[in-house]
Structure formats: C-alpha cells, structure tokens
Design a protein around this motif. Structure first.
Motif, short mmCIF file in Angstrom:
data_model
loop_
_atom_site.label_atom_id
_atom_site.label_comp_id
_atom_site.label_asym_id
_atom_site.label_seq_id
_atom_site.Cartn_x
_atom_site.Cartn_y
_atom_site.Cartn_z
N ALA A 150 52.87 -16.18 23.53
CA ALA A 150 52.36 -17.55 23.70
C ALA A 150 51.12 -17.61 24.59
CB ALA A 150 53.45 -18.44 24.27
N ASP A 151 50.94 -16.63 25.48
CA ASP A 151 49.79 -16.68 26.40
C ASP A 151 48.49 -16.19 25.77
OD1 ASP A 151 50.55 -14.03 26.28
OD2 ASP A 151 50.25 -13.66 28.42
N ARG A 152 48.52 -15.71 24.52
CA ARG A 152 47.30 -15.27 23.83
C ARG A 152 46.62 -16.52 23.27
NH1 ARG A 152 47.67 -9.63 22.09
NH2 ARG A 152 45.48 -9.84 21.57
N ASP A 153 45.38 -16.78 23.70
CA ASP A 153 44.69 -17.98 23.23
C ASP A 153 43.74 -17.66 22.08
OD1 ASP A 153 42.45 -16.87 24.44
OD2 ASP A 153 42.44 -18.26 26.12
N VAL A 154 43.08 -18.69 21.56
CA VAL A 154 42.18 -18.54 20.41
C VAL A 154 41.02 -17.61 20.75
CG1 VAL A 154 40.60 -19.78 18.88
CG2 VAL A 154 42.86 -20.73 19.38
N ALA A 155 40.51 -17.66 21.97
CA ALA A 155 39.42 -16.76 22.37
C ALA A 155 39.86 -15.31 22.25
CB ALA A 155 38.95 -17.07 23.78
N ASP A 156 41.12 -15.02 22.58
CA ASP A 156 41.65 -13.66 22.41
C ASP A 156 41.63 -13.26 20.94
OD1 ASP A 156 42.22 -13.37 25.12
OD2 ASP A 156 44.34 -13.90 24.91
N MET A 157 41.96 -14.20 20.06
CA MET A 157 42.00 -13.89 18.63
C MET A 157 40.59 -13.59 18.11
SD MET A 157 45.22 -14.10 18.05
CE MET A 157 45.43 -13.60 19.77
N THR A 158 39.59 -14.33 18.59
CA THR A 158 38.21 -14.10 18.19
C THR A 158 37.74 -12.73 18.66
OG1 THR A 158 37.76 -16.47 18.23
CG2 THR A 158 35.86 -15.00 18.34
N ALA A 159 38.02 -12.40 19.91
CA ALA A 159 37.63 -11.10 20.46
C ALA A 159 38.34 -9.97 19.72
CB ALA A 159 37.91 -11.05 21.95
N LEU A 160 39.61 -10.17 19.39
CA LEU A 160 40.38 -9.16 18.67
C LEU A 160 39.81 -8.96 17.26
CD1 LEU A 160 42.77 -7.24 18.80
CD2 LEU A 160 44.26 -9.17 18.18
N ALA A 161 39.43 -10.04 16.62
CA ALA A 161 38.83 -9.95 15.29
C ALA A 161 37.52 -9.17 15.35
CB ALA A 161 38.60 -11.35 14.72
N ARG A 162 36.73 -9.41 16.38
CA ARG A 162 35.47 -8.68 16.53
C ARG A 162 35.72 -7.20 16.75
NH1 ARG A 162 31.86 -13.13 19.89
NH2 ARG A 162 31.36 -14.32 18.01
N MET A 163 36.71 -6.87 17.56
CA MET A 163 37.05 -5.47 17.78
C MET A 163 37.48 -4.81 16.48
SD MET A 163 39.63 -3.02 18.14
CE MET A 163 41.08 -4.05 18.08
N LEU A 164 38.28 -5.53 15.68
CA LEU A 164 38.73 -4.97 14.41
C LEU A 164 37.56 -4.79 13.44
CD1 LEU A 164 42.08 -6.93 13.94
CD2 LEU A 164 41.82 -4.47 14.42
N LEU A 165 36.61 -5.72 13.43
CA LEU A 165 35.42 -5.58 12.60
C LEU A 165 34.68 -4.30 12.96
CD1 LEU A 165 33.13 -6.58 10.67
CD2 LEU A 165 32.18 -7.74 12.66
N VAL A 166 34.45 -4.09 14.26
CA VAL A 166 33.73 -2.90 14.70
C VAL A 166 34.54 -1.64 14.36
CG1 VAL A 166 32.86 -1.68 16.74
CG2 VAL A 166 32.43 -4.13 16.46
N LEU A 167 35.84 -1.69 14.53
CA LEU A 167 36.69 -0.55 14.18
C LEU A 167 36.58 -0.23 12.69
CD1 LEU A 167 39.06 1.48 14.76
CD2 LEU A 167 40.57 -0.38 14.01
N LEU A 168 36.69 -1.25 11.84
CA LEU A 168 36.64 -1.01 10.40
C LEU A 168 35.32 -0.39 9.98
CD1 LEU A 168 38.34 -4.31 9.14
CD2 LEU A 168 39.36 -2.03 9.28
#
Length: 196
Positions: A150-168
């Motif tokens: 529950a403590d993961r906010d939308v900004a965390d999701m955006t940063a995580l998506a960017r990390m996954l993009l770079v990883l891919l």
C-alpha cells in the motif's frame, strides 16, 4: 497509359525491413537493397524515395508489427505482475536466442542514428514512450488491484516502468553483442525482484 508495378511494394518493404534490421542503415547501400529486393533502382526510388525514406518506412512497419503485442500482453484482465514478469523474461529469452543477433530495430536505430538524425530520434522516443506508457498503466493497475504494498505510490510505478523500459532495451543490446542466456536471465530476474 500508366505502367503497373512489377513487384509488390508491401513485400518489398518487408524485405527492406529485414535487411536494414540485420545490417543497419549505414552498412546497407542502395546497391544492396536493389539486389536483396530484386527491384530496379529506378523503381525503388519511384516507389519509396530515398534510402532514408525507405528506412523510415521500415521502422514504421516494425512498430506496427511489434508494438501492439506488448500493449495487448499488459492489458489483459486479471493479475498484472505475472504479465509484466512474463514480458521481461520473454525479452531476455528472445535476446539470447536471436541467432542473427539483430536486436531490436528501434534500439538499433537509437544506437546508430538517433544522435544525429532528429526524425529517427523522434520515432525512437515515440516507440519508447508508448512502451513506457503501457508499462506505467499496467503497474498502476497492479497497484490498484493490491499487487503492490500500500505504501507504493504512483510515482514509484512511473519510476519502475522507466527502469523496466531501460532494462528491456538493454537486454536487446546485450543480447546482440553477447547473447549469453545466463547473463540475460540473471539480469532480468534480478530486476524483477523490484516488483516484490
């Protein structure tokens, strides 16, 4: 009376895509295209314009063929994180099995042309933004479904998506240079620990 084309422009575009994807823009000459496509130089120019215009059309075709798949995978109903994990592992597996070492045509364009070709840079950014948006939307949906703490906010999701993009994209580059399945799988699995 207008002459009819003696070749299928759609098939020629697909064939050009495959050649550019395998060899890159600079290493593919007009003579290579003429030979590979089996089309007279004049017909090639009349149909597609310059080599650069043909390359841009091939890049567009690649996006049409590959882009929707990821969005579809990430927008299926039900739990999201298994789909994200499967996507990342699929990229790692494909990169390690790419016998031709082609990598990703968009990533190849970024590495070879984006620094000095604004139109290529724009198209690369557009493709990456689309993938990042699909990842962000999927992760926000996962958060809403309770798949994250529950403590993961939308900004965390955006940063995580960017990390996954770079990883891919990185998986594609490393797979092109050295498709060691262990290296790619380990990197993908380690990154996936961030999903929880």
């Amino acid at each position: 009376m207008a002459r009819t084309k003696e070749f299928d422009p759609d098939a020629a575009l697909q064939s050009a895509l495959e050649l550019f994807w395998r060899r890159g823009y600079e290493a593919t000459s007009m003579a290579d295209l003429v030979e590979h496509l089996g089309i007279a130089r004049a017909s090639l120019y009349a149909t597609f314009g310059s080599k650069r215009e043909l390359y841009l059309r091939a890049l567009e075709r690649y996006g049409e063929q590959c882009g929707p798949t990821v969005v579809e995978e990430l927008s299926q109903p039900g739990p999201v994180l298994p789909a994200v994990r499967a996507l990342v592992m699929r990229f790692a597996e494909e990169a390690s099995r790419d016998a031709l070492r082609r990598g990703c045509f968009v990533t190849n364009t970024a590495v070879e042309l984006a620094a000095h070709d604004p139109e290529c840079a724009r198209r690369v950014e557009e493709a990456w933004r689309s993938l990042e948006t699909a990842l962000t939307s999927a992760l926000i949906r996962a958060r809403a479904q309770g798949e994250f703490a529950a403590d993961r906010d939308v900004a965390d999701m955006t940063a995580l998506a960017r990390m996954l993009l770079v990883l891919l994209q990185g998986l594609r580059v490393v797979g092109k240079a050295d498709p060691d399945p262990g290296r790619l799988r380990d990197a993908a699995e380690q990154a996936l620990t961030l999903l929880g």
